[in-house]
Design an enzyme around this catalytic site. Structure first.
Site, PDB file in Angstrom:
ATOM      1  N   ARG A 238       6.945  -4.217  11.106  1.00 53.09           N
ATOM      2  CA  ARG A 238       6.506  -3.924   9.745  1.00 53.09           C
ATOM      3  C   ARG A 238       6.725  -2.452   9.427  1.00 53.09           C
ATOM      4  NH1 ARG A 238       6.333  -8.481   8.728  1.00 53.09           N
ATOM      5  NH2 ARG A 238       4.658  -9.776   7.912  1.00 53.09           N
ATOM      6  N   GLU A 267       9.064  -0.770   1.326  1.00 53.89           N
ATOM      7  CA  GLU A 267      10.265  -1.561   1.060  1.00 53.89           C
ATOM      8  C   GLU A 267      10.067  -2.417  -0.193  1.00 53.89           C
ATOM      9  OE1 GLU A 267      10.184  -3.483   4.970  1.00 53.89           O
ATOM     10  OE2 GLU A 267       9.728  -5.385   3.977  1.00 53.89           O
ATOM     11  N   HIS A 285      14.858  -6.502   6.031  1.00 50.21           N
ATOM     12  CA  HIS A 285      13.736  -7.362   6.457  1.00 50.21           C
ATOM     13  C   HIS A 285      14.182  -8.828   6.612  1.00 50.21           C
ATOM     14  CE1 HIS A 285       9.078  -7.658   6.501  1.00 50.21           C
ATOM     15  NE2 HIS A 285       9.623  -8.576   7.280  1.00 50.21           N
TER      16      HIS A 285
HETATM   17  C1  GLV Z   1       7.976 -11.633   8.811  1.00 44.88           C
HETATM   18  O1  GLV Z   1       8.109 -10.461   8.669  1.00 44.88           O
HETATM   19  C2  GLV Z   1       6.811 -12.293   9.336  1.00 44.88           C
HETATM   20  O2  GLV Z   1       5.767 -11.649   9.574  1.00 44.88           O
HETATM   21  O3  GLV Z   1       6.879 -13.510   9.515  1.00 44.88           O
END
Ligand code: GLV
Length: 327
Positions: A238, A267, A285
């Site tokens: 993250r 982001e 991401h």
């Molecule tokens: C993606 O970033 C998730 O947490 O599944």
């Protein structure tokens, strides 16, 4: 009467079909994220919501949703949800663990290999016509094999990343809030290290901790200075776990060799400093974004949602305490 649910982002047809068998669905197949006010209005009379990490589910919102019984996140991370606020209101919250471990681990590896061998930088150079022929000292990278891999966060995804290191004959260190069971250490061929030892000894540092107040800026200027100047940092978890401004400074002044990033602070509007650097691989991401995995995540969230609204305990309930505080 079927329970009413909101699906906040575009999902697969089979996901909607399944939810639609059990619920009256308002969906957002146009996929434009709802602003907080629109989300609150759409949720005001709903019994459940299937949401994504782009939706902020906080106490203020929940206060305006008196009928809400379940928040089913289509993600394993759930820092977009105020879990305590859900629990206090007797609202079940769920996530999608397990189904995305291997795909996310693969992407962490892609970032390690990509940053080590300069894949995105060199592709840009090839496309830009800079490649004039073979040279011995051309665009040298660093080896991944036989290097030391340090993993922050030894949950399921961290373990999947560690297991992949066997093929590269790497030494694996990990740091975790709690040391994992000896059989997991053995299976992953990973040794526990303090945060500082991991940073000092690793050639590749991969971040796989969940984001929280405690992990905010886990890696900042101080930590980057502890790392080897030849090391590579990978963030596949993250934004916010890394202080992006400090990372940009370190990549610029040679404190750190390179980075591979799938996530960013604020982001999708990433710090423009990243765009000026060649020694960083930037991904939007997409850690879990393979077709099979995203379908599995959406269906897992759908099953959690439907279970919660049909009197069953959802398989991936994050706050069992909520069951006791149901209004
Ligand atoms: C993606 O970033 C998730 O947490 O599944």
């Amino acid at each position: 009467m079927k329970p009413k649910v909101l699906v906040t982002r575009e999902v697969f047809d089979e996901t909607l079909d399944y939810v639609g068998q059990h619920c009256e669905v308002e969906s957002n197949q146009e996929d434009a994220p709802f602003d907080p006010e629109t989300l609150a209005q759409k949720l005001a009379a709903k019994d459940g919501v299937m949401c994504a990490l782009t939706d902020r589910i906080d106490g203020g919102l929940l206060q305006r949703c008196p009928k809400l019984k379940v928040v089913a996140n289509i993600a394993v991370g759930y820092n977009n949800i105020d879990l305590a606020a859900c629990t206090a209101r007797g609202i079940m919250a769920t996530n999608t663990p397990g189904v995305l471990d291997d795909s996310t681990a693969d992407l962490a590896w892609a970032l390690m290999l990509g940053a080590a061998r300069r894949l995105t930088e060199l592709e840009r150079r090839v496309r830009g016509g800079e490649w004039k022929g073979w040279r011995l000292k051309q665009w040298l990278g660093v080896d991944v094999h036989h290097a030391t891999l340090g993993i922050f966060g030894m949950g399921r995804i961290g373990q999947a990343i560690a297991r992949r290191a066997a093929g590269f004959e790497m030494k694996v260190l990990y740091h975790n809030r709690k040391r994992v069971a000896p059989e997991i250490e053995r299976r992953c061929n990973a040794a526990y290290a303090t945060k500082e030892d991991l940073l000092r000894q690793s050639d590749f540092v991969v971040l796989q901790v969940p984001y929280s107040k405690e992990t905010h800026h886990l890696i900042g200027a101080r930590e980057l200075k502890l790392m080897k100047r030849t090391a590579i940092l990978v963030n596949s978890t993250r934004g916010g776990v890394v202080d992006d401004a400090a990372l940009i400074a370190a990549l610029k002044d040679g404190t750190l060799r390179a980075a591979g990033l799938d996530v960013f602070e604020n982001e999708p509007s990433l710090n423009p400093g990243f765009l000026e650097l060649d020694n960083v691989v930037l991904m939007p991401h997409i850690g879990s974004s393979t077709e099979a995995t995203r379908r599995a995540m959406a269906m897992t969230a759908a099953k959690n949602l439907v279970a919660a609204l049909t009197g069953a305990t959802p398989p991936n309930l994050l706050n069992p305490e909520a069951l006791g505080s149901r209004r």
